[in-house]
Design an enzyme around this catalytic site. Structure first.
Site, PDB file in Angstrom:
ATOM      1  N   HIS A  40     -14.583  -2.740  -0.568  1.00  0.00           N
ATOM      2  CA  HIS A  40     -15.994  -2.812  -0.149  1.00  0.00           C
ATOM      3  C   HIS A  40     -16.439  -4.247   0.153  1.00  0.00           C
ATOM      4  O   HIS A  40     -16.826  -4.532   1.287  1.00  0.00           O
ATOM      5  CB  HIS A  40     -16.891  -2.127  -1.181  1.00  0.00           C
ATOM      6  N   HIS A  47     -20.254 -10.595  -3.708  1.00  0.00           N
ATOM      7  CA  HIS A  47     -21.644 -10.140  -3.846  1.00  0.00           C
ATOM      8  C   HIS A  47     -21.858  -9.090  -4.931  1.00  0.00           C
ATOM      9  O   HIS A  47     -22.962  -8.962  -5.451  1.00  0.00           O
ATOM     10  CB  HIS A  47     -22.204  -9.663  -2.500  1.00  0.00           C
ATOM     11  N   GLU A  83     -23.003  -8.137 -10.601  1.00  0.00           N
ATOM     12  CA  GLU A  83     -23.647  -6.890 -10.967  1.00  0.00           C
ATOM     13  C   GLU A  83     -22.684  -5.939 -11.674  1.00  0.00           C
ATOM     14  O   GLU A  83     -23.050  -5.266 -12.626  1.00  0.00           O
ATOM     15  CB  GLU A  83     -24.205  -6.242  -9.701  1.00  0.00           C
ATOM     16  N   ASP A  84     -21.461  -5.891 -11.198  1.00  0.00           N
ATOM     17  CA  ASP A  84     -20.554  -4.827 -11.634  1.00  0.00           C
ATOM     18  C   ASP A  84     -19.418  -5.260 -12.550  1.00  0.00           C
ATOM     19  O   ASP A  84     -18.709  -4.421 -13.080  1.00  0.00           O
ATOM     20  CB  ASP A  84     -19.927  -4.146 -10.395  1.00  0.00           C
ATOM     21  N   ASP A  91     -23.964  -5.249   3.541  1.00  0.00           N
ATOM     22  CA  ASP A  91     -23.650  -4.422   2.372  1.00  0.00           C
ATOM     23  C   ASP A  91     -24.160  -3.000   2.607  1.00  0.00           C
ATOM     24  O   ASP A  91     -23.442  -2.015   2.418  1.00  0.00           O
ATOM     25  CB  ASP A  91     -24.337  -5.051   1.148  1.00  0.00           C
ATOM     26  N   ASP A 146     -31.016  13.668  30.028  1.00  0.00           N
ATOM     27  CA  ASP A 146     -30.651  13.626  31.438  1.00  0.00           C
ATOM     28  C   ASP A 146     -31.120  12.365  32.128  1.00  0.00           C
ATOM     29  O   ASP A 146     -30.771  12.108  33.272  1.00  0.00           O
ATOM     30  CB  ASP A 146     -31.203  14.858  32.175  1.00  0.00           C
TER      31      ASP A 146
HETATM   32 MN    MN Z   1     -22.097  -4.015  -2.325  1.00  0.00          MN
END
Ligand code: MN
Length: 723
Positions: A56, A81, A85-86, A147, A267
Site C-alpha cells: 500500500h 505515511h 499510525e499502524d 492514499d 451520444d
Molecule cells: Mn494509507
C-alpha cells in the site's frame, strides 16, 4: 523470503525510476532507507486483500511520483505515511531517522486519518475546512489524496459497510477537494470509484452501455477526426488527437441533472486536440480548421483560453455538426494547459457566498503550487517555494466535534467554555468541567481541531469571572460579562446601602461631588468599585469615615476665620426682629450656617450667648431641635435692610489658565460686588476654590452664583456651609 525480497527489489527499482524521471533531484540513499524502513515496520501486517501491507505505501508513493511529482521528501514521507499510525514506530523515531520535515508530513497524514474515524459525514463543507485547518503543508494533502486514491482502488476487499462509508467520504470530501486543487484526473477517478461503490447497479449498467457503444464510437470518431488530422498536418502542427474519455460519474450526473436517458447524454461525441506548442494562437488556428470542416453550433462555443475558469482551466470548447448530423464537442488546448487541467494543484478555493481573507491566502498559496508544477526544472525556486508551504490556511479557526459528532467551528485558542457557550448559553452558564476524547481537562485548555468535546454541567454552577481571561469567542465573553455585571450590580447595591446607613449614623453628608472626591482619593475608578469594596469588606469604612470627619473639622477651623470676619461685619447691621420687633435681646449669628438676609432663619436660645440665629435649613439646628425643641425661637429679618453681609461660596471645575481671573472679574462686575477673599487649589487638572463676598441679601448671592456657573470650566458653585 528470497522471492519476497526480489519482489521488493523490483518495486524499489520501479519507484526510483519513476521518481528520477519526474523529479529534478532524488536522494536515492534516503529513499532506499525509507523503503527498507517501511518494509520492516509493516512486516507483520497484511492488507485486507491478503497482500503484505507495505504494497500500500509503495503504491501510494508510486501515485505521488506519477501524479504529484513535487519532491523526494514527499515520496519518502509517503512510504512512511502509515508507520506512525499502524506500527510500533512513532513520529519521534521517524523524525530521528528521516528528519523533521518528513516526520511533519507523516504526522499530518496520521492526524487527518484520525478525524474521520467513526464519524458520520453530515456537514461535508465543514469537514473540508476541518481538513484544511489541520494541514500546515501542502504535501500532506497530496499524500492524503494519493492514499485515498489507492484505498479506493482496492476498496473491493473491505466490508460493504466500510465500502459505503469510505466511498461517501470520498465523494463528499476528497473529490470536491481535489477539484478545488485542480487535480482533475484524480477527481474523476475518485468520483468514478465512489460511484461504483455507492450505486453499484447504476454504475454497472452505465459501464455496460458504454462498453457496448465502444466500437461504434471509435469508428465514428475516426471518421470525424481524419479530415482534421490531415489539415493539421498540412499546417505542420504537432498535436495529439483523442476521443475524450467519458467519466462514468459525470455522465451519470448529467443524466440525473438534465433528466435525460443515457443515449442522449452519451451520444454527444467528444474529441480533444492537444497541441504541442507554446503559442496559444495555434489553438485558434486549429479552431478555424475545425470550423471550416464542420458547421459550428453557435451558442456552444466557449473560449476559456482568453477567459480561464476560476480554477485556471484553459481550453477552447466548440460543438460542431459532424458526419450523419451528429453533434461533436471539440476541445482544443496546448499541452501546458492540459497539464494544468489534469494535475495542476491549481484550483481556487471559492465560495458562492463570501470571499474572505483566508480564501485569498489560499489563492496565493495555490498559485505558488501551480508555479512549482509548471517550473519543475527550476530547482532553486522550487526549494524556496517549498519553504513557503508552511501555510496559514484556516489556521485562525478550529473544528471540534460534539458528542453526537456534529462539527462546531471556533476561533483558534478556544476553550471548553467557548465550546459550551457555542452549544447553548445555558450549557455555558452551568458548565463545570469538560472532557476531550473522554478525558477530563481543565476549562482553560485550548482545544484542537478534531477534538471531541463533552461539557459537564451542574445546575448550581455559575460563570466564574476568571473565565473572561481565557475565553475567545464574543459569544462567551458577552455572556460571562452579562453574568458578572448582574452579580456585581447586586453587590454594589448592597455596598451602597451599607454606606448610606453608616453616613447617616455618623451624621455626615456627602453630596455627589464629595463622594466622587473621596472615591478618587481612595484610588477607586468609580463609585461602583467603591461600593463593591464596601460590600466585600476590602475597604475599612470606619477609617474612611473618621478620616473625612477629621477633614471636616479642619475645614471648619479654616472657616472660623471667615466666621470671625462675618461676625465683625454683622456688627454694623440692625439685626433681626424677634416677634416682629427689634428687641434688646442679645443675639449672634450661628457659625455653622452664616445666614444672610433672605435666608429663612430661626433663633435658638443658648446659655450665656443669647439667641443664636440659624438658617432654617441648618443641619445643626435639626440636631439641636430634636434635643430641645422648646429652645427654638421665631425670628425675622427686618425689611429694607441695606447692610452688607459676608457669604462664602465653593467653586469647582476644570483647571485652566485664567480661571481665577475670570471668577473674580465675574464677581466684581456684578453690581460692584466686593470680594473679601479668593482661594483656589488645583489637583488633577481640577480646581476647587472658596470665595467670600459681600452681599446685600440672598437674592444678590443667588444671582452671583448663577453668573459664576455660566463661566467656562466651572462645574459647581455652592453656598458655603459648614456641615
Ligand atoms: Mn494509507
Amino acid at each position: 523470503m528470497s522471492t519476497e525480497n526480489s519482489k521488493y527489489d523490483k518495486m524499489l527499482d520501479e519507484l526510483l525510476a519513476v521518481s528520477s524521471q519526474n523529479l529534478p533531484k532524488v536522494n536515492e540513499t534516503l529513499l532506499r532507507k525509507a523503503f527498507a524502513f517501511g518494509v520492516e515496520a509493516h512486516k507483520h501486517d497484511l492488507r485486507a486483500s491478503g497482500e503484505p501491507y507495505f504494497t500500500h505505501p509503495f503504491e501510494v508513493a508510486m501515485i505521488v511520483a506519477e501524479e504529484f511529482p513535487l519532491d523526494d521528501t514527499t515520496i519518502v514521507a509517503t512510504l512512511l505515511h502509515d508507520v506512525a499510525e499502524d506500527t510500533d514506530f512513532n513520529i519521534n523515531i521517524i523524525s530521528k531517522e528521516f528528519g523533521k520535515e518528513v516526520a511533519d508530513i507523516v504526522d499530518g497524514v496520521t492526524k487527518i486519518s484520525g478525524i474521520f474515524r467513526g464519524q458520520e459525514i453530515t456537514q461535508a463543507e465543514n469537514y473540508r475546512k476541518l481538513l484544511l485547518s489541520m494541514i500546515k503543508d501542502v504535501r500532506v494533502i497530496l499524500v492524503k489524496f494519493a492514499d485515498r486514491l489507492h484505498n479506493m482502488r482496492t476498496l473491493e476487499f473491505v466490508s460493504p459497510d466500510k465500502q459505503r462509508r469510505i466511498a461517501q467520504e470520498t465523494l463528499e470530501i476528497y473529490a470536491p477537494f481535489a477539484h478545488r486543487f485542480g487535480l482533475g484526473k484524480v477527481k474523476w477517478e475518485l468520483e468514478d470509484l465512489a460511484f461504483k461503490y455507492l450505486n453499484k447497479e447504476a454504475y454497472e449498467e452505465l459501464a455496460r452501455k458504454i462498453k457496448a457503444k465502444r466500437k461504434e464510437r471509435e469508428s465514428y470518431i475516426k471518421k470525424f477526426a481524419d479530415p482534421i488530422t490531415k489539415k493539421l498536418n498540412e499546417y505542420e502542427l504537432n498535436f495529439d488527437l483523442s476521443g475524450r474519455p467519458k467519466h462514468l460519474y459525470s455522465v451519470y450526473r448529467k443524466m440525473v441533472r438534465r433528466n435525460k436517458p443515457f443515449e442522449e447524454i452519451y451520444d454527444l461525441f467528444a474529441i480533444r486536440i492537444i497541441l504541442d506548442t507554446d503559442d496559444r494562437n495555434d489553438c485558434y488556428t486549429t479552431l478555424g480548421i475545425v470550423n471550416q470542416l464542420y458547421l459550428p453550433v453557435p451558442d456552444r462555443f466557449k473560449d476559456y483560453i482568453s477567459i480561464p475558469k476560476t480554477n485556471n482551466y484553459q481550453s477552447i470548447h466548440t460543438t460542431v455538426v459532424g458526419p450523419d448530423g451528429r453533434l461533436v464537442e471539440v476541445q482544443i488546448r496546448t499541452k501546458q494547459m492540459h497539464e494544468v487541467a489534469e494535475k495542476g494543484v491549481a484550483a481556487h478555493w471559492r465560495y458562492k457566498e463570501t470571499k474572505t481573507a483566508t480564501d485569498k491566502e489560499l489563492e496565493t498559496w495555490v498559485n505558488w503550487i501551480r508555479d512549482i508544477f509548471e517550473n519543475a526544472s527550476r530547482d532553486d525556486q522550487r526549494k524556496e517555494l517549498l519553504e513557503s508551504f508552511k501555510l496559514n490556511l484556516y489556521q485562525d479557526e478550529i473544528y471540534v466535534f460534539t458528542p453526537k459528532g456534529e462539527l462546531r467551528r471556533l476561533p483558534v485558542g478556544s476553550t471548553p467554555v467557548d465550546f459550551a457557550f457555542e452549544i447553548h448559553s445555558k450549557v455555558g452558564y452551568h458548565c463545570i468541567g469538560a472532557k476531550v476524547d473522554g478525558k477530563i481537562i481543565p476549562l482553560d485548555t485550548q482545544l484542537n481541531s478534531g477534538d471531541q468535546v463533552e461539557i459537564i454541567t451542574s445546575k448550581n454552577q455559575h460563570p466564574n469571572k476568571n473565565w473572561i481571561k481565557f475565553v475567545k469567542t464574543h459569544k462567551a465573553k458577552n455572556a460571562i460579562r452579562r453574568w458578572i455585571n448582574k452579580e456585581e450590580d447586586e453587590i454594589i447595591k448592597k455596598g451602597k446601602e451599607l454606606w448610606e446607613k453608616r453616613v447617616k449614623k455618623q451624621k455626615l453628608t456627602f453630596n455627589q461631588t464629595d463622594l466622587l472626591k473621596l472615591v478618587h482619593n481612595l484610588k477607586f475608578d468609580n463609585t461602583r468599585q467603591f461600593f463593591k469594596a464596601i460590600a466585600q469588606n476590602t475597604v475599612n469604612l470606619e477609617e474612611v469615615l473618621s478620616a473625612s470627619k477629621d477633614k471636616e473639622v479642619k475645614e471648619q477651623s479654616a472657616e472660623l476665620k471667615f466666621d470671625k470676619f462675618a461676625d465683625i461685619a454683622r456688627g454694623d447691621i440692625g439685626g433681626v426682629l424677634v416677634d416682629g420687633k427689634k428687641s434688646g435681646i442679645k443675639y449672634s449669628y450661628a457659625k455653622c450656617c452664616n445666614p444672610i438676609p433672605g435666608d429663612p432663619v430661626i433663633g435658638y436660645i443658648t446659655v450665656g450667648e443669647g439667641i443664636k440665629i440659624h438658617r432654617k435649613t441648618c443641619t445643626n439646628l435639626v440636631n439641636l431641635s430634636t434635643t430641645d425643641a422648646s429652645k427654638l425661637f421665631p425670628v425675622q429679618w427686618p425689611e429694607g435692610e441695606e447692610s452688607l453681609f459676608v457669604a462664602g461660596l465653593t467653586v469647582k471645575g476644570e483647571d485652566r489658565p485664567g480661571i481665577l481671573n475670570d471668577i473674580s472679574h465675574s464677581i466684581v462686575t456684578y453690581q460692584n460686588t466686593n470680594i473679601k477673599s479668593i482661594n483656589i487649589n488645583t489637583s488633577d487638572s481640577m480646581f476647587d476654590g472658596s470665595v467670600t463676598v459681600y452681599v446685600n441679601n440672598l437674592d444678590h448671592l443667588n444671582r452671583l452664583i448663577e453668573r459664576l456657573k455660566k463661566l467656562n470650566g466651572v462645574f459647581t458653585v455652592e453656598r458655603f456651609e459648614s456641615a
